[in-house]
Design an enzyme around this catalytic site. Structure first.
Site, short mmCIF file in Angstrom:
data_model
loop_
_atom_site.label_atom_id
_atom_site.label_comp_id
_atom_site.label_asym_id
_atom_site.label_seq_id
_atom_site.Cartn_x
_atom_site.Cartn_y
_atom_site.Cartn_z
N ASN A 10 -3.34 4.64 39.37
CA ASN A 10 -4.79 4.50 39.49
C ASN A 10 -5.39 5.65 38.69
OD1 ASN A 10 -7.46 4.36 40.17
ND2 ASN A 10 -7.18 4.94 42.33
N LYS A 12 -8.39 6.22 37.99
CA LYS A 12 -9.73 6.66 38.43
C LYS A 12 -10.62 6.79 37.19
CE LYS A 12 -7.57 8.57 42.50
NZ LYS A 12 -7.59 9.52 43.60
N HIS A 95 -10.75 1.30 47.74
CA HIS A 95 -10.22 2.66 47.64
C HIS A 95 -11.11 3.59 48.46
CE1 HIS A 95 -9.03 6.53 46.05
NE2 HIS A 95 -7.90 5.95 45.69
N GLU A 97 -12.27 6.38 47.86
CA GLU A 97 -13.38 6.98 47.10
C GLU A 97 -14.55 6.01 47.01
OE1 GLU A 97 -10.96 8.06 43.77
OE2 GLU A 97 -9.97 9.57 45.02
N GLU A 167 -3.24 4.84 52.13
CA GLU A 167 -3.55 6.14 51.53
C GLU A 167 -4.30 7.01 52.54
OE1 GLU A 167 -3.59 5.83 46.94
OE2 GLU A 167 -5.60 5.40 47.64
N GLY A 173 -5.10 13.61 46.23
CA GLY A 173 -5.50 14.65 45.29
C GLY A 173 -5.41 16.05 45.84
N SER A 213 -0.85 11.99 46.74
CA SER A 213 -0.01 13.06 46.19
C SER A 213 1.44 12.62 45.98
CB SER A 213 -0.09 14.32 47.07
OG SER A 213 -1.43 14.80 47.11
P1 13P Z 1 -3.31 11.26 44.00
O1 13P Z 1 -1.99 10.62 43.63
O2 13P Z 1 -3.95 11.99 42.87
O3 13P Z 1 -3.22 12.01 45.27
O4 13P Z 1 -4.33 10.02 44.27
C1 13P Z 1 -3.95 9.04 45.15
C2 13P Z 1 -4.89 7.91 45.01
O5 13P Z 1 -6.03 7.98 45.42
C3 13P Z 1 -4.40 6.70 44.33
O6 13P Z 1 -5.29 5.66 44.51
#
Ligand code: 13P
Length: 251
Positions: A10, A12, A95, A97, A167, A173, A213
């Site tokens: 992903n 982003k 997601h 976010e 997640e 992150g 992560s």
């Molecule tokens: P990270 O792998 O950067 O922690 O992000 C996870 C994520 O949100 C994937 O959709």
């Protein structure tokens, strides 16, 4: 029931069209491994050229969002019709976010899942708890509510196609990944929720990823858990070598 492992990057809000092209040229042939499905979920702007570049490879291209209507006066939005027309195969829905910054509710997530199926896109539906929910012992309850909402109104054959990404928000992150045992515990529970909505065979067909992560050095540990079928990866999917290592690590 054997489920094909699926690693999805992903990206982003990262990578211009030229950066995406350069990434793809570097991973082509290398992030293609027998027995592992490799998916890149890119910003909308990079999708047309990535879909083109991915032709003849086993790498699938995904979007990170869609609107639930096919078209209309929704300034700035992109529909499932448009993504299907491009040749996109997957779409991330719900997601954390998007739930946190763009007010996506369970109801919107459900509408988007239906819009995905209507347009032959496979949804990667994200569920997961906030830190305070985890600390309050609410993890399974939160995941159950989000999972039930996401599968609302789907037939068993559609349900079997859904990819769920568990997640935990506190792990995204942050470098603080869930232990593989904890992730297995929640993912096994999510599978039991799906079995309750449908039946054991349907639940056994659904692929459930862990996200938060995930790195090349811990992906194999997650893949070793019986209910974990892959990973949804943010930061570690952005560099070609790291992405290739993730796919290799999921074998
Ligand atoms: P990270 O792998 O950067 O922690 O992000 C996870 C994520 O949100 C994937 O959709």
């Amino acid at each position: 029931m054997s489920r094909k492992p699926i690693i999805a990057g992903n990206w982003k809000m990262f990578k211009t069209v030229s950066e995406a092209a350069s990434f793809f040229a570097d991973v082509k042939g290398k992030a293609e491994v027998d027995g592992v499905e490799s998916v890149i979920c890119a910003p909308f702007t990079a999708l047309p050229s990535l879909v083109e570049a991915a032709k003849g490879t086993t790498i699938a291209i995904g979007a990170q969002n869609l609107h639930f209507e096919d078209n209309g006066a929704f300034t700035g939005e992109i529909s499932g019709v448009m993504l299907k027309d491009l040749g996109v195969k997957y779409v991330i829905i719900g997601h954390s976010e998007r739930r946190a910054y763009f007010a996506e509710t369970d109801e919107i997530v459900s509408k988007k899942v239906h819009a995905a199926f209507k347009n032959d896109l496979t949804p990667i539906v994200c569920v997961g708890e906030k830190l305070e929910e985890r600390e309050a012992g609410e993890t399974k309850n939160v995941c159950s509510v989000q999972t039930v909402a996401a599968f609302q109104g789907l037939s068993a054959s559609q349900a079997a196609e859904v990819v769920v990404a568990y997640e935990p928000i506190w792990a995204i992150g942050t470098g603080k990944s869930s232990t593989s045992e904890d992730a297995q515990d929640v993912i096994g529970y999510i599978r039991s929720v799906i079995a309750g909505l449908y039946d054991d065979a349907t639940a056994a067909a659904v692929r459930i990823q862990y996200g938060g992560s995930v790195k090349p050095n811990n992906v194999a540990e997650y893949m070793g858990q019986q209910d974990i079928d892959g990973a949804l990866v943010g930061g570690a999917s952005l560099e070609p070598a790291s992405y290739i290592a993730l796919i290799e690590g999921a074998k």
